[in-house]
Motif scaffolding. Structure first.
Motif, PDB file in Angstrom:
ATOM      1  N   ALA A 132       0.703  -1.258   0.082  1.00 14.69           N
ATOM      2  CA  ALA A 132       0.009   0.140   0.041  1.00 14.69           C
ATOM      3  C   ALA A 132       0.833   1.320  -0.016  1.00 14.69           C
ATOM      4  CB  ALA A 132      -0.755   0.017   1.093  1.00 14.69           C
ATOM      5  N   ALA A 133       0.320   2.207  -0.409  1.00 15.97           N
ATOM      6  CA  ALA A 133       0.983   3.656  -0.503  1.00 15.97           C
ATOM      7  C   ALA A 133       0.032   4.534   0.087  1.00 15.97           C
ATOM      8  CB  ALA A 133       1.469   4.168  -1.982  1.00 15.97           C
ATOM      9  N   SER A 134       0.457   5.467   1.129  1.00 12.80           N
ATOM     10  CA  SER A 134      -0.231   6.324   1.705  1.00 12.80           C
ATOM     11  C   SER A 134       0.369   7.845   1.768  1.00 12.80           C
ATOM     12  CB  SER A 134      -0.324   5.998   3.509  1.00 12.80           C
ATOM     13  OG  SER A 134      -0.932   7.323   3.957  1.00 12.80           O
ATOM     14  N   PHE A 135      -0.439   8.546   1.233  1.00  9.31           N
ATOM     15  CA  PHE A 135      -0.112  10.040   0.581  1.00  9.31           C
ATOM     16  C   PHE A 135      -0.447  10.990   1.814  1.00  9.31           C
ATOM     17  CE2 PHE A 135       0.177   7.570  -3.053  1.00  9.31           C
ATOM     18  CZ  PHE A 135       1.055   8.150  -3.648  1.00  9.31           C
ATOM     19  N   ASP A 136       0.337  11.915   2.338  1.00 11.12           N
ATOM     20  CA  ASP A 136       0.055  13.054   2.845  1.00 11.12           C
ATOM     21  C   ASP A 136      -1.061  13.770   2.243  1.00 11.12           C
ATOM     22  OD1 ASP A 136       0.928  15.147   5.359  1.00 11.12           O
ATOM     23  OD2 ASP A 136       0.771  16.279   3.420  1.00 11.12           O
ATOM     24  N   ARG A 137      -2.043  14.291   2.927  1.00 11.99           N
ATOM     25  CA  ARG A 137      -2.985  14.863   2.361  1.00 11.99           C
ATOM     26  C   ARG A 137      -2.831  16.211   1.722  1.00 11.99           C
ATOM     27  NH1 ARG A 137      -5.653  13.393   7.420  1.00 11.99           N
ATOM     28  NH2 ARG A 137      -6.615  11.681   7.185  1.00 11.99           N
ATOM     29  N   VAL A 172       4.709   1.984   1.871  1.00  9.24           N
ATOM     30  CA  VAL A 172       5.364   3.320   1.893  1.00  9.24           C
ATOM     31  C   VAL A 172       4.583   4.339   2.228  1.00  9.24           C
ATOM     32  CG1 VAL A 172       7.077   2.811  -0.008  1.00  9.24           C
ATOM     33  CG2 VAL A 172       4.877   3.866  -0.642  1.00  9.24           C
ATOM     34  N   VAL A 173       5.025   5.464   2.967  1.00 10.14           N
ATOM     35  CA  VAL A 173       4.244   6.344   3.321  1.00 10.14           C
ATOM     36  C   VAL A 173       5.035   7.747   2.952  1.00 10.14           C
ATOM     37  CG1 VAL A 173       3.729   7.831   5.556  1.00 10.14           C
ATOM     38  CG2 VAL A 173       3.836   5.258   5.796  1.00 10.14           C
ATOM     39  N   VAL A 174       4.385   8.399   2.040  1.00 11.38           N
ATOM     40  CA  VAL A 174       4.571   9.421   1.276  1.00 11.38           C
ATOM     41  C   VAL A 174       4.495  10.887   1.941  1.00 11.38           C
ATOM     42  CG1 VAL A 174       4.526  10.860  -0.719  1.00 11.38           C
ATOM     43  CG2 VAL A 174       4.481   8.413  -0.939  1.00 11.38           C
ATOM     44  N   ASP A 175       5.576  11.574   2.333  1.00 12.55           N
ATOM     45  CA  ASP A 175       5.030  12.881   3.090  1.00 12.55           C
ATOM     46  C   ASP A 175       5.353  14.386   2.368  1.00 12.55           C
ATOM     47  OD1 ASP A 175       4.186  12.016   5.725  1.00 12.55           O
ATOM     48  OD2 ASP A 175       6.257  11.044   6.162  1.00 12.55           O
ATOM     49  N   PHE A 176       6.175  14.208   1.579  1.00 11.38           N
ATOM     50  CA  PHE A 176       6.235  15.434   0.728  1.00 11.38           C
ATOM     51  C   PHE A 176       6.694  15.204  -0.848  1.00 11.38           C
ATOM     52  CE2 PHE A 176      10.790  15.071   2.247  1.00 11.38           C
ATOM     53  CZ  PHE A 176      11.544  15.569   0.888  1.00 11.38           C
ATOM     54  N   VAL A 177       6.206  16.097  -1.742  1.00 12.90           N
ATOM     55  CA  VAL A 177       6.540  15.906  -3.210  1.00 12.90           C
ATOM     56  C   VAL A 177       7.562  16.856  -3.542  1.00 12.90           C
ATOM     57  CG1 VAL A 177       5.660  15.676  -5.535  1.00 12.90           C
ATOM     58  CG2 VAL A 177       4.208  14.827  -3.689  1.00 12.90           C
ATOM     59  N   GLY A 209      14.469  12.135   8.410  1.00 13.45           N
ATOM     60  CA  GLY A 209      14.342  10.618   8.340  1.00 13.45           C
ATOM     61  C   GLY A 209      13.696  10.057   7.220  1.00 13.45           C
ATOM     62  N   MET A 210      13.595  10.726   6.201  1.00 19.87           N
ATOM     63  CA  MET A 210      13.024  10.425   5.044  1.00 19.87           C
ATOM     64  C   MET A 210      13.906   9.930   3.676  1.00 19.87           C
ATOM     65  SD  MET A 210       9.778  12.860   5.041  1.00 19.87           S
ATOM     66  CE  MET A 210       8.885  13.323   6.615  1.00 19.87           C
ATOM     67  N   ARG A 211      13.351   9.469   2.726  1.00 25.07           N
ATOM     68  CA  ARG A 211      13.922   8.891   1.434  1.00 25.07           C
ATOM     69  C   ARG A 211      13.300   9.246   0.292  1.00 25.07           C
ATOM     70  NH1 ARG A 211      16.476   3.854   0.025  1.00 25.07           N
ATOM     71  NH2 ARG A 211      15.947   4.649  -2.148  1.00 25.07           N
ATOM     72  N   ILE A 329      -4.042   2.573  -2.095  1.00 25.53           N
ATOM     73  CA  ILE A 329      -3.921   3.809  -1.999  1.00 25.53           C
ATOM     74  C   ILE A 329      -4.620   4.249  -0.762  1.00 25.53           C
ATOM     75  CG2 ILE A 329      -5.284   4.947  -3.494  1.00 25.53           C
ATOM     76  CD1 ILE A 329      -3.347   6.668  -4.549  1.00 25.53           C
ATOM     77  N   SER A 330      -4.115   5.078   0.051  1.00 18.70           N
ATOM     78  CA  SER A 330      -4.776   5.933   1.309  1.00 18.70           C
ATOM     79  C   SER A 330      -4.066   7.113   1.400  1.00 18.70           C
ATOM     80  CB  SER A 330      -4.727   4.597   2.431  1.00 18.70           C
ATOM     81  OG  SER A 330      -3.371   4.817   2.776  1.00 18.70           O
ATOM     82  N   ASP A 331      -4.585   7.876   2.369  1.00 19.32           N
ATOM     83  CA  ASP A 331      -4.107   8.818   2.784  1.00 19.32           C
ATOM     84  C   ASP A 331      -3.864   9.246   4.325  1.00 19.32           C
ATOM     85  OD1 ASP A 331      -6.614   9.584   3.766  1.00 19.32           O
ATOM     86  OD2 ASP A 331      -7.259  11.214   2.388  1.00 19.32           O
ATOM     87  N   HIS A 332      -3.016  10.161   4.661  1.00 16.10           N
ATOM     88  CA  HIS A 332      -2.833  10.138   6.322  1.00 16.10           C
ATOM     89  C   HIS A 332      -2.436  11.889   6.357  1.00 16.10           C
ATOM     90  CE1 HIS A 332       1.410   9.845   4.654  1.00 16.10           C
ATOM     91  NE2 HIS A 332       1.776  10.483   5.561  1.00 16.10           N
ATOM     92  N   GLN A 333      -2.527  12.408   7.662  1.00 13.06           N
ATOM     93  CA  GLN A 333      -1.959  13.737   7.949  1.00 13.06           C
ATOM     94  C   GLN A 333      -0.402  13.442   8.525  1.00 13.06           C
ATOM     95  OE1 GLN A 333      -3.954  16.545   7.262  1.00 13.06           O
ATOM     96  NE2 GLN A 333      -1.695  17.397   7.359  1.00 13.06           N
ATOM     97  N   GLY A 334       0.533  14.008   7.567  1.00 14.96           N
ATOM     98  CA  GLY A 334       2.030  13.807   7.909  1.00 14.96           C
ATOM     99  C   GLY A 334       2.453  14.692   8.904  1.00 14.96           C
ATOM    100  N   PRO A 335       3.732  14.726   9.196  1.00 16.84           N
ATOM    101  CA  PRO A 335       4.477  15.814  10.004  1.00 16.84           C
ATOM    102  C   PRO A 335       4.615  17.049   9.386  1.00 16.84           C
ATOM    103  CG  PRO A 335       5.999  14.128   9.274  1.00 16.84           C
ATOM    104  CD  PRO A 335       4.594  13.637   8.882  1.00 16.84           C
TER     105      PRO A 335
END
Length: 417
Positions: A132-137, A172-177, A209-211, A329-335
């Motif tokens: 799964a892939a979760s994207f910061d909203r 994977v957890v995606v926090d920025f583009v 702490g990301m890549r 695919i899903s979403d989350h509120q990242g840091p």
């Protein structure tokens, strides 16, 4: 009437002697007799997503329906799904005797086993390496708003996904583009990659702490349509597999942002995520892909430099869907936030942009200001990437107060505009 049947084994033809009297159930019997797929195992649909999604999500044709009641004509395409391994085997071909070269030129004998070992078979990969892939909203919204409101889906846009890999969940957890310098058209997003800028991006990501975990692109509404709908064009497959091969992690994902028009005429923005199959990666690394594209090329296929085996056929054109492995695919509120203007867009990001941003958000503590990748990227152009950026990203990770010295430094940068 001849109907074209698209399955995971490619595009084949079935002859229907009397279309007006033929039902879907009869057609399934014809498919069994002509193509070797057991009727009981067949699922037929007018919807191409049958080959990407589970049968429960795609409407199947009613076995009792007559073909004359369906939107079918000579040459129409139907989509066929069936479990792997159920197709009737072709008649056995006698094995010819081993070939012995006449004369001694240092060549060894070539056997049937040697020839089969050299073949590359292209088949559907059922399971992704990324569950799964979760994207910061905020990050996803910032990308799709620019594509929809500013570019109006007229040209393509692309970027790299950054976050982290959840090893336990294989996701994977995606926090920025990060959006590199680029030029978009209806059919391609040409990246003008800047090694110096990408080094700053990597330093910021490491401090957080990301890549890099994936690639994202939008599809233009005016892209080459071909004769039927398709998920990715040959150009898009080539770019996506190049990025995944460079990414170097099994969980790498490719996200597509597209505009879909519903039956009611309303347009909605959709996100989809895929991985390129292991076979696709292998073919790319071994140089099998034709990398030049012409105006008359079919966008639904990727062209190979040599024959590959798809189903039971040798071909140099592979349906792009064979290379795609869907990812949930899903979403989350990242840091991080994504409120600071984004790099490499139409409007340049300068120190004046920083001053205006700080003025508009005076009520927020400074650590909240810098908890934005795009603002950190601007600061990284003026600060020491080996000392200052790690100090600031540590404040972001811990959400601790920014030291007074850095407050004065950031305020002085903003004041120079």
């Amino acid at each position: 009437m001849i109907l074209r049947i698209r399955s995971r084994d490619g595009l084949e033809r079935v002859t229907v002697p009397d279309p007006s009297a033929t039902t879907v159930a009869t057609l399934r019997s014809l498919i069994e007799s002509q193509l070797g797929v057991p009727a009981a195992a067949q699922t037929l649909s007018l919807d191409p997503s049958l080959l990407l999604l589970s049968k429960a999500q795609t409407p199947a044709l009613d076995p009792s329906a007559r073909l004359s009641s369906l939107p079918l004509a000579h040459g129409s395409i139907l989509y066929l799904s069936y479990p792997a391994g159920l197709r009737r085997a072709a008649a056995a071909v006698p094995t010819p005797p081993p070939f012995t070269p006449s004369g001694s030129f240092g060549r060894r004998k070539m056997t049937i086993e040697d020839l089969m070992a050299r073949q590359v078979r292209v088949a559907r990969q059922e399971s992704p390496h990324c569950a799964a892939a979760s994207f910061d909203r905020d990050a996803a919204n910032a990308f799709q708003l620019y594509v929809a409101d500013t570019l109006a889906f007229a040209v393509k846009r692309a970027g790299f996904l950054y976050g982290h890999v959840d090893e336990a969940a294989h996701s994977v957890v995606v926090d920025f583009v990060y959006e590199p310098p680029q030029q978009g058209s209806e059919d391609a997003a040409t990246l003008f990659r800047d090694p110096d800028e990408e080094a700053l991006v990597e330093a910021i990501a490491a401090g957080l702490g990301m890549r890099r975990v994936g690639f994202i692109f939008s599809q233009a509404v005016g892209r080459k349509a071909g004769t039927a709908e398709y998920t990715m064009s040959g150009r898009e497959v080539l770019q996506a597999v190049e990025m995944q091969a460079e990414g170097g992690i099994p969980e790498w994902v490719t996200a597509i942002v597209k505009l879909k028009v519903g039956e009611d005429g309303a347009a909605d923005v959709h996100f989809e995520a895929f991985q390129m199959s292991d076979t696709c990666i292998r073919l790319f690394k071994e140089g099998w892909f034709v990398t030049e594209f012409g105006e008359d090329d079919d966008p639904r296929v990727s062209r190979m430099k040599k024959d590959v085996v798809v189903g039971v056929k040798d071909t140099r054109e592979v349906d792009n869907d064979f290379f795609l492995v869907p990812v949930k695919i899903s979403d989350h509120q990242g840091p991080l936030s994504s409120s600071f203007p984004i790099e490499n867009r139409i409007t340049a990001v300068t120190l004046r942009t920083l001053r205006n941003h700080l003025d508009r958000t005076k009520h927020l503590p400074l650590v909240k200001h810098i908890s934005d990748f795009h603002l950190l990227l601007l600061l990284a152009r003026f600060l020491d990437v080996n000392a200052d950026i790690p100090a600031l990203t540590e404040c972001v990770q811990k959400q601790s107060s920014v030291p007074e010295g850095y407050k004065l430094l950031i305020e002085s940068l903003a004041a120079t505009s």
